[in-house]
Design an enzyme around this catalytic site. Structure first.
Site, mmCIF file in Angstrom:
data_model
loop_
_atom_site.group_PDB
_atom_site.id
_atom_site.type_symbol
_atom_site.label_atom_id
_atom_site.label_comp_id
_atom_site.label_asym_id
_atom_site.label_seq_id
_atom_site.Cartn_x
_atom_site.Cartn_y
_atom_site.Cartn_z
ATOM 1 N N LYS A 134 -9.677 -2.351 1.733
ATOM 2 C CA LYS A 134 -9.400 -1.200 2.598
ATOM 3 C C LYS A 134 -10.171 0.050 2.155
ATOM 4 C CE LYS A 134 -6.232 -3.762 4.561
ATOM 5 N NZ LYS A 134 -6.263 -4.273 5.913
ATOM 6 N N ASP A 143 -0.169 -20.499 21.717
ATOM 7 C CA ASP A 143 -0.172 -20.222 23.156
ATOM 8 C C ASP A 143 -0.897 -18.922 23.499
ATOM 9 O OD1 ASP A 143 1.139 -22.520 24.279
ATOM 10 O OD2 ASP A 143 2.944 -21.855 23.204
ATOM 11 N N ASN A 144 -1.201 -18.116 22.511
ATOM 12 C CA ASN A 144 -2.012 -16.924 22.795
ATOM 13 C C ASN A 144 -3.392 -17.313 23.334
ATOM 14 O OD1 ASN A 144 0.077 -15.279 22.011
ATOM 15 N ND2 ASN A 144 -0.624 -15.123 19.885
ATOM 16 N N SER A 202 -1.437 -3.946 10.060
ATOM 17 C CA SER A 202 -1.125 -4.942 9.040
ATOM 18 C C SER A 202 0.161 -5.690 9.400
ATOM 19 C CB SER A 202 -0.929 -4.257 7.690
ATOM 20 O OG SER A 202 -2.105 -3.572 7.326
ATOM 21 N N ALA A 203 0.165 -6.991 9.131
ATOM 22 C CA ALA A 203 1.346 -7.836 9.315
ATOM 23 C C ALA A 203 1.803 -7.935 10.778
ATOM 24 C CB ALA A 203 2.497 -7.375 8.426
ATOM 25 N N CYS A 204 0.832 -7.965 11.702
ATOM 26 C CA CYS A 204 1.134 -8.200 13.121
ATOM 27 C C CYS A 204 0.486 -9.495 13.606
ATOM 28 C CB CYS A 204 0.645 -7.047 13.986
ATOM 29 S SG CYS A 204 1.660 -5.572 13.857
ATOM 30 N N ARG A 207 2.932 -4.354 17.797
ATOM 31 C CA ARG A 207 4.278 -4.866 18.118
ATOM 32 C C ARG A 207 4.956 -3.864 19.025
ATOM 33 N NH1 ARG A 207 6.683 -8.511 14.342
ATOM 34 N NH2 ARG A 207 5.106 -9.060 12.824
ATOM 35 N N ARG A 224 0.839 -1.188 0.000
ATOM 36 C CA ARG A 224 0.000 0.000 0.000
ATOM 37 C C ARG A 224 0.879 1.245 0.000
ATOM 38 N NH1 ARG A 224 -1.847 0.480 4.485
ATOM 39 N NH2 ARG A 224 -1.361 -1.512 5.456
ATOM 40 N N TYR A 241 -1.602 -3.584 -6.757
ATOM 41 C CA TYR A 241 -1.410 -4.273 -5.483
ATOM 42 C C TYR A 241 -2.685 -4.286 -4.627
ATOM 43 C CZ TYR A 241 -0.385 -5.265 -0.708
ATOM 44 O OH TYR A 241 -0.470 -5.811 0.540
ATOM 45 N N GLY A 242 -2.906 -5.392 -3.964
ATOM 46 C CA GLY A 242 -4.032 -5.640 -3.049
ATOM 47 C C GLY A 242 -4.753 -4.413 -2.520
ATOM 48 N N HIS A 278 -10.745 -2.415 11.547
ATOM 49 C CA HIS A 278 -9.647 -3.248 11.031
ATOM 50 C C HIS A 278 -9.392 -4.376 12.035
ATOM 51 C CE1 HIS A 278 -5.191 -3.301 9.497
ATOM 52 N NE2 HIS A 278 -5.945 -4.141 8.820
ATOM 53 N N ASP A 335 -9.447 -9.770 8.968
ATOM 54 C CA ASP A 335 -8.942 -8.423 8.672
ATOM 55 C C ASP A 335 -9.941 -7.301 8.941
ATOM 56 O OD1 ASP A 335 -6.753 -6.824 7.733
ATOM 57 O OD2 ASP A 335 -7.792 -6.535 5.835
ATOM 58 N N ASN A 359 6.290 -8.678 1.881
ATOM 59 C CA ASN A 359 4.841 -8.452 1.857
ATOM 60 C C ASN A 359 4.165 -9.313 0.782
ATOM 61 O OD1 ASN A 359 2.460 -7.163 2.832
ATOM 62 N ND2 ASN A 359 2.478 -5.763 1.078
ATOM 63 N N SER A 360 4.789 -10.455 0.461
ATOM 64 C CA SER A 360 4.142 -11.344 -0.509
ATOM 65 C C SER A 360 2.870 -11.919 0.119
ATOM 66 C CB SER A 360 5.093 -12.454 -0.948
ATOM 67 O OG SER A 360 5.637 -13.128 0.159
ATOM 68 N N ARG A 361 1.907 -12.260 -0.727
ATOM 69 C CA ARG A 361 0.556 -12.545 -0.235
ATOM 70 C C ARG A 361 -0.047 -13.798 -0.861
ATOM 71 N NH1 ARG A 361 -1.784 -8.779 3.658
ATOM 72 N NH2 ARG A 361 -0.170 -7.209 3.877
HETATM 73 O O1 SAT Z 1 -2.671 -4.746 1.233
HETATM 74 S S1 SAT Z 1 -3.799 -4.775 2.110
HETATM 75 O O2 SAT Z 1 -4.063 -3.423 2.591
HETATM 76 O O3 SAT Z 1 -4.945 -5.287 1.441
HETATM 77 C C1 SAT Z 1 -3.429 -5.777 3.427
HETATM 78 C C2 SAT Z 1 -2.988 -5.064 4.622
HETATM 79 O O4 SAT Z 1 -2.035 -4.281 4.555
HETATM 80 O O5 SAT Z 1 -3.581 -5.279 5.692
HETATM 81 MN MN MN Z 2 -5.239 -5.403 7.189
#
Ligand code: SAT
Ligand code: MN
Length: 581
Positions: free
Chosen positions: A207, A492-493, A249-251, A397, A70, A198-199, A227, A278, A364-366
């Site tokens: 989003k 374990d969470n 994102s990515a956590c 994080r 993004r 991109y996504g 989110h 998400d 950030n590959s998906r």
């Molecule tokens: O690339 S997206 O925004 O769809 C995914 C993300 O960053 O949470």
């Molecule tokens: Mn997201």
């Protein structure tokens, strides 16, 4: 024109003329259509077929190397009044933005097909769902939208019945980062996105619609577009609870949403089900609770780090009918990414022979996959009324300071916690990775209006819902002085979730501190955890008064940046905490 909706028909005609699209194609969402477009993408090189034995129906797409995340600096909220977009957004005057985009779109689809994608965010018959139409010149976007939304004939039928829909116009353009903009016009329920495939920039249902536009609508209509993942937890007595959790994102939202409990828990009869990973739309129900749906129909997850250890449910769904974007590839045509296993891939994410240096898959590959392929996906995710939420969790994080888990004392305190959570940045957005930034409700890049108004809206939910969820913060990412994670995380969470639910159902006490309720020593179930005892856990469940006093000053400074739209209640709450500290 194959629609009875006049507004839609005219808009499609007008866009086709302006972009000079060669042809218009209306997506019906059928299997035959999917098959036809897959074949076309294979033929034109957008897709590469992956190993049909190990990964039937899976494709690899390698994007332009400059188009992998993004672009927050090119993402704008275009409200009439600049103040309404708030300091949390980039703003552009609607007329200027419209002109800029009209110029970019002029003639941009010459020789290309204009795809019309009617889609529904949420179960097709749910009153909580909303529809949109994306017009795009990217067949790759069409195939992703097919997995991520309910798209095609059924969505069009709902649009024709209801009349209104969100308009999203997209073109990959030249994929030139200098000719790239993601514009939102919340007042017109319109999105215009140019120059990225991109996504988050191109799958406009995600989003752009389900967060930025929907958050704006939600404020006007008394609901929340967040989110957040949604997770179901059934305890051994059969009691079903639901949790919504916001992380940047990515956590690890996808991992938490698909969590597999530790062995002892499974033996005891605990069960986890996945509703979404998400996005969460919540609305007060007649019973005073918040009822939530996942507006999406698929997962667009981060591949690196996904493994048999971290997320077996995700791995199980990725063997079939999945689109992989920017991952690496093994010699025998299997998708590969860092953290998957110890094989060495043959090709990196740019399609070059992998040299062994640097990461083979883009960080950030998906993967894009239908939610129905997830073993823990719950039928409740298709329920028209949604699911009732017991707890809301905010996380990020944080290597230091923030305890493993902390419960807000009341709704206002919970909103303050959410409004001020911080996290180290990740590869999901272009920019520096690992810098701590505040990310209110994990909505920093996604809130379609002024954060001050947003927090006011959150506070106002008290007036709409008498049985609001309990609010918590969590931090799975605390590190010790050797730089090692102090908490095992992943499955374990569950131990933390168990405590959270016990608090929600008033079944356990807690240690009251100035900043919230923390578990008493011995109250977290650590059975079966090697190397972790109550004493090694102690620093994770303590509040350092001095450090927190500093944090509160930083929080005050942060809130003040949003000026007089910040509700006074948040400052009152902050003052109470400072006094207690
Ligand atoms: O690339 S997206 O925004 O769809 C995914 C993300 O960053 O949470
Ligand atoms: Mn997201």
């Amino acid at each position: 024109m194959p629609t009875s909706n006049q507004v839609l028909a005219e808009w499609v005609e007008q866009v086709a003329a302006h972009t000079q699209a060669e042809q218009i194609y209306w997506c019906d969402g059928s299997d035959a259509e999917k098959e036809r477009i897959d074949q076309m993408l294979l033929k034109d090189g957008t897709y590469k077929k992956l190993n049909e034995q190990t990964h039937p129906g899976c494709f690899l797409h390698l994007s332009d190397p400059q188009d992998v995340a993004r672009v927050e600096h090119l993402t704008f909220i275009c409200t009439t009044e600049k103040a309404d977009a708030g300091p949390n957004n980039h703003w552009m005057a609607p007329s200027e933005a419209k002109k800029k985009m009209d110029d970019l779109f002029a003639g941009c689809m010459k020789g290309r097909t204009l795809y019309v994608i009617p889609y529904c965010m949420g179960p097709i018959d749910s009153s909580l769902s909303r529809c949109g139409v994306e017009l795009t010149d990217s067949a790759y976007v069409v195939q992703n939208m097919r997995l991520m939304t309910r798209m095609g004939a059924a969505a069009l039928a709902r649009i024709e019945k209801e009349g209104d829909f969100v308009k999203g116009l997209h073109s990959t353009g030249e994929l030139d980062p200098n000719r790239r903009f993601i514009m939102h016009f919340p007042e017109q329920l319109t999105i215009m996105s140019y120059g990225s495939g991109y996504g988050g920039n191109a799958l406009l249902g995600k989003k752009c619609h389900a967060l930025r536009i929907a958050s704006y609508q939600a404020k006007q209509e008394g609901w929340l577009a967040e989110h957040m993942l949604i997770l179901g937890i059934k305890d051994p007595s059969g009691r079903q609870s639901y949790v919504a959790a916001a992380f940047p994102s990515a956590c690890g939202k996808t991992n938490l949403a698909m969590l597999i409990p530790p062995e002892g828990y499974i033996e005891d009869g605990w069960e986890i089900s996945t509703i979404g990973d998400d996005i969460c739309w919540m609305r007060p129900g007649e019973d005073g609770r918040l009822w939530a749906i996942n507006p999406e129909a698929g997962f667009f997850g981060v591949a690196p780090g996904t493994s048999e250890r971290t997320n077996p449910n995700a791995l199980a769904m990725l063997y079939k009918d999945t689109i992989f974007t920017n991952v690496a590839e093994t010699e025998d045509g299997q998708p590969w990414w860092e953290g998957l296993d110890d094989r060495i891939p043959k090709f990196d994410w740019k399609g070059n022979l992998y040299s062994g240096n640097g990461s083979a898959a883009h960080p950030n590959s998906r993967f894009t996959v239908s939610a129905k392929r997830c073993p823990s996906y719950s039928i409740e995710a298709e329920a028209d009324q949604g699911v009732p939420i017991d707890a809301i969790i905010f996380g990020g994080r944080r290597a230091s300071l923030v305890p493993l888990v902390n419960q807000a004392k009341n709704w206002v305190h919970g909103v303050l916690m959410g409004a001020t959570v911080a996290s180290e940045t990740t590869a999901a957005a272009t920019g520096e990775v690992g810098v701590v930034r505040r990310d209110p409700m994990a909505m920093k890049p996604f809130c379609g209006y002024h954060f001050g108004d947003y927090w006011k809206h959150w506070l106002s939910m008290r007036g709409h819902a008498s049985k609001l969820p309990q609010v918590f913060t969590v931090n799975w990412f605390r590190k010790n002085s050797d730089g090692k994670f102090m908490w095992p995380g992943f499955g374990d969470n569950m131990r933390v979730l168990e405590w959270i639910l016990a608090r929600c159902h008033h079944e356990i006490g807690a240690k009251e501190t100035a900043v919230g309720y923390l578990p008493e020593e011995g109250d977290l179930n650590l059975l079966g955890l090697d190397n972790i005892t109550s004493s090694t856990l102690k620093p994770l469940l303590e509040i350092d008064g001095q450090e927190w006093a500093n944090e509160m000053s930083a929080i005050r400074e942060y809130l003040e940046r949003f000026g007089n739209r910040v509700p006074e209640q948040l400052f009152n709450e902050l003052r109470a905490i400072e006094d207690a500290l």
